[in-house]
Design a protein around this motif. Structure first.
Motif, PDB file in Angstrom:
ATOM      1  N   SER A 126       0.831  -1.200   0.000  1.00  0.00           N
ATOM      2  CA  SER A 126       0.000   0.000   0.000  1.00  0.00           C
ATOM      3  C   SER A 126       0.869   1.254   0.000  1.00  0.00           C
ATOM      4  O   SER A 126       2.030   1.246   0.438  1.00  0.00           O
ATOM      5  CB  SER A 126      -0.917   0.004   1.224  1.00  0.00           C
ATOM      6  OG  SER A 126      -1.659   1.196   1.289  1.00  0.00           O
ATOM      7  N   ASP A 244      -8.653   4.886  -8.500  1.00  0.00           N
ATOM      8  CA  ASP A 244      -8.497   3.481  -8.870  1.00  0.00           C
ATOM      9  C   ASP A 244      -8.723   2.622  -7.624  1.00  0.00           C
ATOM     10  O   ASP A 244      -7.875   2.591  -6.732  1.00  0.00           O
ATOM     11  CB  ASP A 244      -7.096   3.239  -9.436  1.00  0.00           C
ATOM     12  CG  ASP A 244      -6.880   1.784  -9.837  1.00  0.00           C
ATOM     13  OD1 ASP A 244      -7.864   1.022  -9.828  1.00  0.00           O
ATOM     14  OD2 ASP A 244      -5.744   1.422 -10.155  1.00  0.00           O
ATOM     15  N   PRO A 245      -9.853   1.912  -7.507  1.00  0.00           N
ATOM     16  CA  PRO A 245     -10.095   1.108  -6.303  1.00  0.00           C
ATOM     17  C   PRO A 245      -9.185  -0.099  -6.181  1.00  0.00           C
ATOM     18  O   PRO A 245      -9.071  -0.685  -5.113  1.00  0.00           O
ATOM     19  CB  PRO A 245     -11.565   0.682  -6.454  1.00  0.00           C
ATOM     20  CG  PRO A 245     -11.811   0.704  -7.922  1.00  0.00           C
ATOM     21  CD  PRO A 245     -10.958   1.821  -8.472  1.00  0.00           C
ATOM     22  N   SER A 246      -8.528  -0.487  -7.280  1.00  0.00           N
ATOM     23  CA  SER A 246      -7.629  -1.643  -7.240  1.00  0.00           C
ATOM     24  C   SER A 246      -6.216  -1.270  -6.803  1.00  0.00           C
ATOM     25  O   SER A 246      -5.322  -2.107  -6.869  1.00  0.00           O
ATOM     26  CB  SER A 246      -7.576  -2.309  -8.613  1.00  0.00           C
ATOM     27  OG  SER A 246      -7.037  -1.423  -9.584  1.00  0.00           O
ATOM     28  N   ARG A 247      -6.021  -0.017  -6.390  1.00  0.00           N
ATOM     29  CA  ARG A 247      -4.730   0.449  -5.863  1.00  0.00           C
ATOM     30  C   ARG A 247      -3.607   0.359  -6.895  1.00  0.00           C
ATOM     31  O   ARG A 247      -2.508  -0.101  -6.595  1.00  0.00           O
ATOM     32  CB  ARG A 247      -4.347  -0.326  -4.601  1.00  0.00           C
ATOM     33  CG  ARG A 247      -5.368  -0.203  -3.481  1.00  0.00           C
ATOM     34  CD  ARG A 247      -4.891  -0.879  -2.222  1.00  0.00           C
ATOM     35  NE  ARG A 247      -5.878  -0.787  -1.170  1.00  0.00           N
ATOM     36  CZ  ARG A 247      -5.684  -1.231   0.067  1.00  0.00           C
ATOM     37  NH1 ARG A 247      -4.536  -1.813   0.383  1.00  0.00           N
ATOM     38  NH2 ARG A 247      -6.637  -1.117   0.968  1.00  0.00           N
ATOM     39  N   ILE A 249      -3.618  -1.279  -9.975  1.00  0.00           N
ATOM     40  CA  ILE A 249      -3.635  -2.349 -10.982  1.00  0.00           C
ATOM     41  C   ILE A 249      -4.311  -1.865 -12.256  1.00  0.00           C
ATOM     42  O   ILE A 249      -3.820  -2.099 -13.371  1.00  0.00           O
ATOM     43  CB  ILE A 249      -4.346  -3.594 -10.421  1.00  0.00           C
ATOM     44  CG1 ILE A 249      -3.568  -4.137  -9.210  1.00  0.00           C
ATOM     45  CG2 ILE A 249      -4.478  -4.657 -11.492  1.00  0.00           C
ATOM     46  CD1 ILE A 249      -4.228  -5.318  -8.545  1.00  0.00           C
ATOM     47  N   MET A 250      -5.434  -1.172 -12.106  1.00  0.00           N
ATOM     48  CA  MET A 250      -6.143  -0.674 -13.285  1.00  0.00           C
ATOM     49  C   MET A 250      -5.353   0.423 -13.991  1.00  0.00           C
ATOM     50  O   MET A 250      -5.385   0.532 -15.215  1.00  0.00           O
ATOM     51  CB  MET A 250      -7.523  -0.157 -12.875  1.00  0.00           C
ATOM     52  CG  MET A 250      -8.439  -1.238 -12.326  1.00  0.00           C
ATOM     53  SD  MET A 250     -10.039  -0.619 -11.795  1.00  0.00           S
ATOM     54  CE  MET A 250     -10.719  -0.063 -13.352  1.00  0.00           C
TER      55      MET A 250
END
Length: 455
Positions: A126, A244-247, A249-250
């Motif tokens: 994170s 980006d909720p995938s931190r 990745i998207m």
């Protein structure tokens, strides 16, 4: 001493009486001496007997003391044996309780260690590790521990969880090391959006937790936030953001998503030819569509004033009729000749109306064929790559397959609008031709009626 005395006595008894007679003084002294020695011997014996008795009494006392000590030790041994049996039973009970408690603690340790692993993964992956990793070392100790964690370590784990929960809800300004696209490293100002992303002047940046440095994403989302936007949020309140909720990745996959230009470039030469045909067809369709629209408007105006022929298809048909009806009537020619003359004019006008439509139809037919050609070419290239490098890595074959699919799509995309344009323009041309034919037939019928009436 007794033996010596007896020997002396025997010697005295066996000596000749002559000698005794001759030495009376010596015998008396010898007896006296013997008696004296006997007294000393008796005194010595008495003394030895007293020593023996004393020694016997001492040994007897020691024996009595040892017996008493033995009895005392036996008593203590019995007491200790009772205590040992009692302690053994209590120890067995405590061991069973310890086994049960250890099992519970083992399960608790498993839960604690799994939670520590999850928290350690969260800290390592994170963006909160930029400024909120105070308890990372304690969490790592619990992960690597082989024994039950201490109370200090459990407290550190709890505080680390609280730290991550708090950090995940913050929009915090930070300073972080940054490597730009040219490889230069510097410290920049940025904002941390909870545990989701880092935003700098260039937009979103990618955090490398292994090297503890940030780097730019290859591609930014449209209308993505920058540092100035987040400064406004910090001062004014709430502002909608693209997160980006995938931190990350998207955002990384966004770089792998090709744009329209990149997709068209993957089509190769065949794709460019198809696009060229589409452009040519579009120009023809636009030009002919505009021309037909203007002609329809002119015809509508001409229908309102049929006596004044204009420079339009219907006006030219009317001009032919007005120029030839009197001449054909005076010379006695039939109405069929006038009809044929009008039909000739209509056919000429139809050729002008349908000009370019055959080219549209040809282009619409060529586009999917070229797409099929690109598909075959791409598959040939794919098989060549498989022959050279094998099929172990799909990325090696991606270029040829991409070209095959893109050209197919381009061929279909080019054919559909061209066919649609051809159909629309053909319908418009047919409509205008029908109007011309209808007006021509009407004029011929009118002239035939006049001729019949005159006759």
């Amino acid at each position: 001493m007794k033996f010596k005395t007896l020997v002396t006595a025997v010697c005295l008894l066996t000596m000749p009486f002559v000698v005794l007679a001759e030495s009376p003084v010596s015998a008396e002294s010898l007896v006296s001496k013997t008696q004296q020695e006997q007294k000393e011997q008796r005194a010595h014996n008495v003394q030895r007997e007293a020593g023996f008795k004393h020694t016997e009494q001492t040994i007897q006392a020691q024996r009595d003391s040892l017996l008493a000590m033995r009895e005392k030790l036996q008593s203590e041994t019995e007491k200790l044996s009772d205590i040992f049996s009692k302690n053994e039973a209590e120890l067995s009970t405590l061991e069973e309780q310890l086994r049960l408690d250890t099992g519970s603690l083992g399960e608790l340790f498993g839960v604690v260690r799994q939670s520590a692993k999850d928290l350690n993964t969260e800290i390592e992956t994170s963006v909160t590790s930029v400024d909120s990793a105070k308890y990372a070392s304690v969490v790592n100790e619990i992960v690597e521990a082989k024994a039950l964690p201490s109370m200090l370590q459990l407290t550190g784990l709890w505080q680390g969880m609280v730290e991550q929960i708090t950090a995940s809800g913050e929009i915090a300004p930070i300073s972080l090391p940054y490597i730009n696209g040219e490889g230069y490293k510097a410290n920049i100002d940025a904002f941390r959006l909870g545990s989701f992303a880092l935003v700098s002047d260039q937009g979103y940046v990618q955090w490398n937790s292994d090297r503890h440095v940030a780097k730019p994403y290859l591609k930014q989302p449209q209308k993505g936030p920058v540092l100035a936007d987040l400064s406004t949020i910090n001062q004014a309140g709430i502002l909608p953001l693209i997160v980006d909720p995938s931190r990350g990745i998207m955002l990384e996959q966004l770089a792998n998503t090709p744009s329209l230009k990149e997709r068209l470039e993957n089509g190769g030469v065949v794709g460019k030819v198809i696009l060229g045909l589409l452009a040519i067809g579009g120009i023809i369709a636009l030009f002919r569509g505009t021309k037909l629209f203007i002609i329809r408007q002119q015809i509508k105006g001409q229908l309102k004033q049929p006596q004044v022929p204009g420079n339009n298809p219907l006006g030219r048909v009317l001009s032919v009729f007005y120029d030839n009806k009197e001449r054909y009537t005076e010379q006695g020619r039939s109405v069929e000749a006038l009809e044929l003359r009008l039909l000739e004019t209509i056919v000429d006008e139809q050729q002008h109306l349908e000009k370019g439509l055959s080219m549209l139809k040809l282009l619409a037919a060529l586009a999917p064929m070229l797409g099929l050609l690109g598909t075959v070419t791409g598959m040939i290239e794919t098989f060549q790559v498989i022959t050279q490098f094998g099929n172990g890595d799909p990325k090696v074959m991606a270029g040829g397959i991409s070209m095959a699919l893109i050209t197919t799509v381009l061929g279909l995309v080019a054919a559909m609008p061209l066919l649609l344009a051809h159909n629309i323009l053909s319908t418009q041309a047919d409509t205008i031709r029908n109007i011309l034919e209808k007006q021509g037939i009407s004029l011929v019928a009118e002239q035939a009626e006049k001729v019949g009436t005159t006759a």
